[in-house]
Design a protein around this motif. Structure first.
Motif, PDB file in Angstrom:
ATOM      1  N   MET A  41       0.872  -1.189   0.180  1.00  0.00           N
ATOM      2  CA  MET A  41       0.021   0.153  -0.115  1.00  0.00           C
ATOM      3  C   MET A  41       0.770   1.247   0.004  1.00  0.00           C
ATOM      4  O   MET A  41       2.077   1.174   0.157  1.00  0.00           O
ATOM      5  CB  MET A  41      -0.949   0.024   1.263  1.00  0.00           C
ATOM      6  CG  MET A  41      -0.361   0.120   2.697  1.00  0.00           C
ATOM      7  SD  MET A  41      -1.369  -0.133   4.037  1.00  0.00           S
ATOM      8  CE  MET A  41      -0.340  -0.112   5.333  1.00  0.00           C
ATOM      9  N   ARG A  42       0.219   2.465  -0.302  1.00  0.00           N
ATOM     10  CA  ARG A  42       1.095   3.525  -0.532  1.00  0.00           C
ATOM     11  C   ARG A  42       0.193   4.799   0.110  1.00  0.00           C
ATOM     12  O   ARG A  42      -1.001   4.627   0.308  1.00  0.00           O
ATOM     13  CB  ARG A  42       1.360   4.043  -1.983  1.00  0.00           C
ATOM     14  CG  ARG A  42       0.247   3.840  -2.647  1.00  0.00           C
ATOM     15  CD  ARG A  42       0.561   4.488  -4.093  1.00  0.00           C
ATOM     16  NE  ARG A  42      -0.241   4.378  -5.052  1.00  0.00           N
ATOM     17  CZ  ARG A  42      -1.056   3.339  -5.709  1.00  0.00           C
ATOM     18  NH1 ARG A  42      -0.145   2.056  -5.482  1.00  0.00           N
ATOM     19  NH2 ARG A  42      -1.836   3.085  -6.746  1.00  0.00           N
ATOM     20  N   ARG A  43       1.037   5.699   0.566  1.00  0.00           N
ATOM     21  CA  ARG A  43       0.003   6.911   1.233  1.00  0.00           C
ATOM     22  C   ARG A  43      -0.896   7.641   0.056  1.00  0.00           C
ATOM     23  O   ARG A  43      -0.409   7.835  -1.290  1.00  0.00           O
ATOM     24  CB  ARG A  43       1.121   8.121   1.701  1.00  0.00           C
ATOM     25  CG  ARG A  43       0.524   9.162   2.301  1.00  0.00           C
ATOM     26  CD  ARG A  43       1.233  10.163   2.565  1.00  0.00           C
ATOM     27  NE  ARG A  43       2.510   9.760   3.133  1.00  0.00           N
ATOM     28  CZ  ARG A  43       2.957   9.794   4.525  1.00  0.00           C
ATOM     29  NH1 ARG A  43       1.794  10.309   5.521  1.00  0.00           N
ATOM     30  NH2 ARG A  43       3.968   9.411   5.008  1.00  0.00           N
ATOM     31  N   THR A  44      -2.057   8.031   0.319  1.00  0.00           N
ATOM     32  CA  THR A  44      -3.187   8.324  -0.378  1.00  0.00           C
ATOM     33  C   THR A  44      -2.954   9.874  -0.800  1.00  0.00           C
ATOM     34  O   THR A  44      -2.295  10.365   0.189  1.00  0.00           O
ATOM     35  CB  THR A  44      -4.589   8.017   0.064  1.00  0.00           C
ATOM     36  OG1 THR A  44      -5.506   8.746  -0.926  1.00  0.00           O
ATOM     37  CG2 THR A  44      -4.630   9.124   1.413  1.00  0.00           C
ATOM     38  N   GLY A  46      -2.413   2.574   7.553  1.00  0.00           N
ATOM     39  CA  GLY A  46      -1.200   2.045   8.110  1.00  0.00           C
ATOM     40  C   GLY A  46      -1.152   2.705   9.310  1.00  0.00           C
ATOM     41  O   GLY A  46      -1.320   3.506  10.069  1.00  0.00           O
ATOM     42  N   VAL A  47      -0.288   1.701  10.520  1.00  0.00           N
ATOM     43  CA  VAL A  47      -0.057   2.119  11.708  1.00  0.00           C
ATOM     44  C   VAL A  47       1.146   2.985  12.067  1.00  0.00           C
ATOM     45  O   VAL A  47       2.204   2.611  11.762  1.00  0.00           O
ATOM     46  CB  VAL A  47       0.010   0.982  12.826  1.00  0.00           C
ATOM     47  CG1 VAL A  47       0.150   1.072  13.986  1.00  0.00           C
ATOM     48  CG2 VAL A  47      -1.459   0.389  12.585  1.00  0.00           C
ATOM     49  N   THR A  60      -3.887   3.880   0.375  1.00  0.00           N
ATOM     50  CA  THR A  60      -4.482   3.118  -0.751  1.00  0.00           C
ATOM     51  C   THR A  60      -3.796   1.853  -1.395  1.00  0.00           C
ATOM     52  O   THR A  60      -2.505   1.803  -1.573  1.00  0.00           O
ATOM     53  CB  THR A  60      -4.837   4.091  -2.203  1.00  0.00           C
ATOM     54  OG1 THR A  60      -3.535   4.541  -2.690  1.00  0.00           O
ATOM     55  CG2 THR A  60      -5.645   5.411  -1.709  1.00  0.00           C
ATOM     56  N   PRO A  61      -4.777   0.711  -1.120  1.00  0.00           N
ATOM     57  CA  PRO A  61      -3.768  -0.445  -1.670  1.00  0.00           C
ATOM     58  C   PRO A  61      -3.343  -0.332  -3.008  1.00  0.00           C
ATOM     59  O   PRO A  61      -3.726   0.098  -3.975  1.00  0.00           O
ATOM     60  CB  PRO A  61      -4.976  -1.585  -1.258  1.00  0.00           C
ATOM     61  CG  PRO A  61      -6.233  -0.987  -1.711  1.00  0.00           C
ATOM     62  CD  PRO A  61      -5.992   0.574  -1.054  1.00  0.00           C
TER      63      PRO A  61
END
Length: 354
Positions: free
Chosen positions: A1-4, A81-82, A115-116
């Motif tokens: 996943m990546r930061r939206t 994400g934590v 977002t995955p």
């Protein structure tokens, strides 16, 4: 996943995720509301959010277990994400005021909106389906066991071929896809019906959409009665409506006839009125054509275009004396109007000279 990239992209990805589209209407609504609260509390720069689960449950009037379930759902699918795990008095040693030794007190969990990443084919050797989220005690791994018996098969996954109403083109009228697109428009335009999912709105309005109603017709029927009078409201806020589906059914039931069929909507009534007006104009045009044809003795032909000098000079004397030209009454009235115009012009010149 990546930061939206933004909160809107995060919400759009959650709403269009295949597993989310396979949920029931109430579950889909709870999921989107929890995701919306997380996006509302997110920082615009870092896109990190830290509302407590209890705060989300109080704002949305949901059970705390429901909020925890959907947050877990978002984390498992790569939408959260934590950044920092939350702490309570159970795991951090503090004094009687709830403060820990470092004086910071109990801290809420910090998540980052993600977002995955798109999944690759299973045959691709470079595929590495791992998550970038660190292991957590509150997010244990689920063990998927195989069938118990030899001939037993795994249960088929839920249908994931739901319709994305935001990216699909216009559907054929009368189909379920078209009804879902109409319901999506109603969901986006009405703040009251935004509490329901588009699939539930399609269920409530399926009879009217099948009769040719548009999204504007449904919204008009929710605010007006069939005779044109506006509905009266006994509440000051949409939040006071506890049973939104019942409210919709009651308002739309007034637009059903004695046989349970929908009455013509606003757009259909306007289309019928416009057709009648065009028919009346066509009849009047034919009558005028007949009147001109009977007076002149033949069909009306367009007059030839005259130059500016010919138009100022007027018709020739031969045409004025013909039977088809203007009569004596018309010429007398025209002379009187010319005399008055000359008199007004003379008075204006005398006033300027003085």
């Amino acid at each position: 996943m990546r930061r939206t990239p933004s909160q809107q992209a995060f919400l759009r990805a959650v709403k269009e995720y295949p597993d989310a589209l396979a949920l029931k209407c109430h579950a889909y609504r709870n999921l989107t509301e929890v995701a919306g609260k997380l996006a509302d509390w997110a920082d615009w720069t870092t896109l990190t959010t830290r509302p407590t689960e209890q705060r989300i449950a109080d704002d949305l009037d949901l059970a705390l277990s429901t909020v925890k379930r959907w947050i877990r759902w978002l984390r498992e699918r790569g939408f959260l994400g934590v950044v920092e795990e939350g702490t309570t008095n159970r795991y951090r040693r503090g004094n009687q005021f709830g403060l820990t030794e470092d004086g910071l007190g109990n801290r809420a969990a910090v998540w980052v909106l993600c977002t995955p990443a798109p999944e690759l084919d299973e045959g691709d050797a470079r595929t590495d389906k791992t998550t970038t989220e660190p292991p957590s005690l509150t997010l244990p791994k689920r063990v998927k066991e195989g069938p118990t018996h030899a001939r037993e098969e795994r249960s088929s996954p839920r249908r994931r071929n739901r319709i994305s109403t935001t990216t699909e083109t216009a559907a054929t009228p009368g189909t379920r896809k078209h009804a879902l697109q109409v319901a999506q428009k109603i969901h986006d335009a009405s703040t009251t019906l935004r509490r329901l999912s588009p699939w539930y709105i399609r269920h409530l309005t399926r009879v009217f959409v099948a009769a040719g109603w548009t999204a504007a017709d449904v919204l008009h029927a929710l605010d007006h009665q069939p005779d044109g009078a506006a509905w009266t409201y006994t509440w000051t806020s949409r939040d006071q409506i506890r049973n939104v589906p019942g409210w919709v059914r009651f308002r739309l039931s007034a637009w059903l006839n004695e046989h349970g069929r929908p009455l013509p909507g606003k757009s259909q009534r306007l289309a019928v009125a416009a057709a009648q007006l065009r028919a009346e104009q066509a009849v009047m045009h034919e009558r005028l054509q007949a009147m001109h044809a009977g007076r002149v003795g033949g069909p009306v032909e367009p007059a030839p275009r005259l130059s500016r000098a010919e138009a100022l000079a007027g018709p020739p004397a031969a045409e004025l004396g013909s039977s088809s030209g203007p009569g004596e009454t018309y010429r007398a009235a025209r002379a009187a109007l010319d005399a008055k115009r000359l008199q007004r012009e003379a008075e204006r010149l005398r006033w300027l000279a003085s």
